[in-house]
Scaffold this motif. Structure first.
Motif, mmCIF file in Angstrom:
data_model
loop_
_atom_site.group_PDB
_atom_site.id
_atom_site.type_symbol
_atom_site.label_atom_id
_atom_site.label_comp_id
_atom_site.label_asym_id
_atom_site.label_seq_id
_atom_site.Cartn_x
_atom_site.Cartn_y
_atom_site.Cartn_z
ATOM 1 N N ILE A 11 0.856 -1.182 0.000
ATOM 2 C CA ILE A 11 0.000 0.000 0.000
ATOM 3 C C ILE A 11 0.895 1.236 0.000
ATOM 4 O O ILE A 11 1.778 1.372 0.850
ATOM 5 N N GLU A 28 -3.651 0.851 7.100
ATOM 6 C CA GLU A 28 -3.271 -0.315 6.298
ATOM 7 C C GLU A 28 -4.123 -1.525 6.679
ATOM 8 O O GLU A 28 -4.636 -2.234 5.811
ATOM 9 N N VAL A 31 -7.743 -1.021 5.287
ATOM 10 C CA VAL A 31 -7.879 -1.222 3.838
ATOM 11 C C VAL A 31 -7.754 -2.702 3.499
ATOM 12 O O VAL A 31 -8.546 -3.237 2.727
ATOM 13 N N VAL A 45 -2.836 -0.160 -4.639
ATOM 14 C CA VAL A 45 -3.585 0.445 -3.537
ATOM 15 C C VAL A 45 -2.834 1.687 -3.078
ATOM 16 O O VAL A 45 -1.636 1.614 -2.779
ATOM 17 N N GLN A 46 -3.538 2.808 -3.021
ATOM 18 C CA GLN A 46 -2.957 4.041 -2.510
ATOM 19 C C GLN A 46 -3.884 4.618 -1.451
ATOM 20 O O GLN A 46 -5.100 4.681 -1.639
ATOM 21 N N VAL A 47 -3.300 5.039 -0.334
ATOM 22 C CA VAL A 47 -4.057 5.604 0.774
ATOM 23 C C VAL A 47 -3.520 6.996 1.068
ATOM 24 O O VAL A 47 -2.302 7.200 1.134
ATOM 25 N N ALA A 65 -8.858 6.157 -0.009
ATOM 26 C CA ALA A 65 -8.186 4.995 -0.596
ATOM 27 C C ALA A 65 -8.633 4.833 -2.039
ATOM 28 O O ALA A 65 -9.795 5.055 -2.369
ATOM 29 N N GLN A 77 -13.648 7.565 0.496
ATOM 30 C CA GLN A 77 -13.029 8.535 1.390
ATOM 31 C C GLN A 77 -13.988 8.877 2.510
ATOM 32 O O GLN A 77 -15.192 8.654 2.406
#
Length: 114
Positions: A11, A28, A31, A45-47, A65, A77
């Motif tokens: 992530i 983390e 998600v 995956v980006q947070v 996310a 979000q």
């Protein structure tokens, strides 16, 4: 294939404001938990975690996310007074998006009888 298998992508995080390592770890886990029910493979995956240091704002904490699951982009979000609350809301919203993708017959989703 489950989205939480060890070879799932790392992530990527983008943070702004005062975000602790514990909050990042909580995001983390949240998600990964939301994606755990997915039968497909998460390829990205980006947070984003952000806290604005302004006490006059009603919801200065934001958690967002973006996950790519079998070619489908899922975004969720949430904003809240505290980052812990925003992360919990994010988990729930991402889980809903994941279940909607599966219900719609998204790629990699097994239907009854298959």
């Amino acid at each position: 294939m489950n989205a939480t298998i060890p070879d799932a992508p790392e992530i990527r995080f983008l943070t702004s404001g005062e975000v602790s390592d514990a909050e990042r770890a909580a995001a983390e886990r949240a998600v990964r938990s939301a994606l755990a029910a997915a039968r497909g493979t998460a390829t990205s995956v980006q947070v984003t975690l952000s806290v604005v240091p302004d006490p006059s704002l009603p919801r200065p904490a934001l958690a967002r996310a973006v996950a790519v699951l079998d070619g489908h982009r899922l975004r969720a979000q949430a904003a809240a007074p505290r980052l812990e609350e925003a992360i919990a809301l994010l988990r729930d919203r991402l889980a809903v998006r994941t279940s909607h993708l599966e219900a719609a017959g998204g790629s990699g989703v097994r239907r009854r009888g298959e």
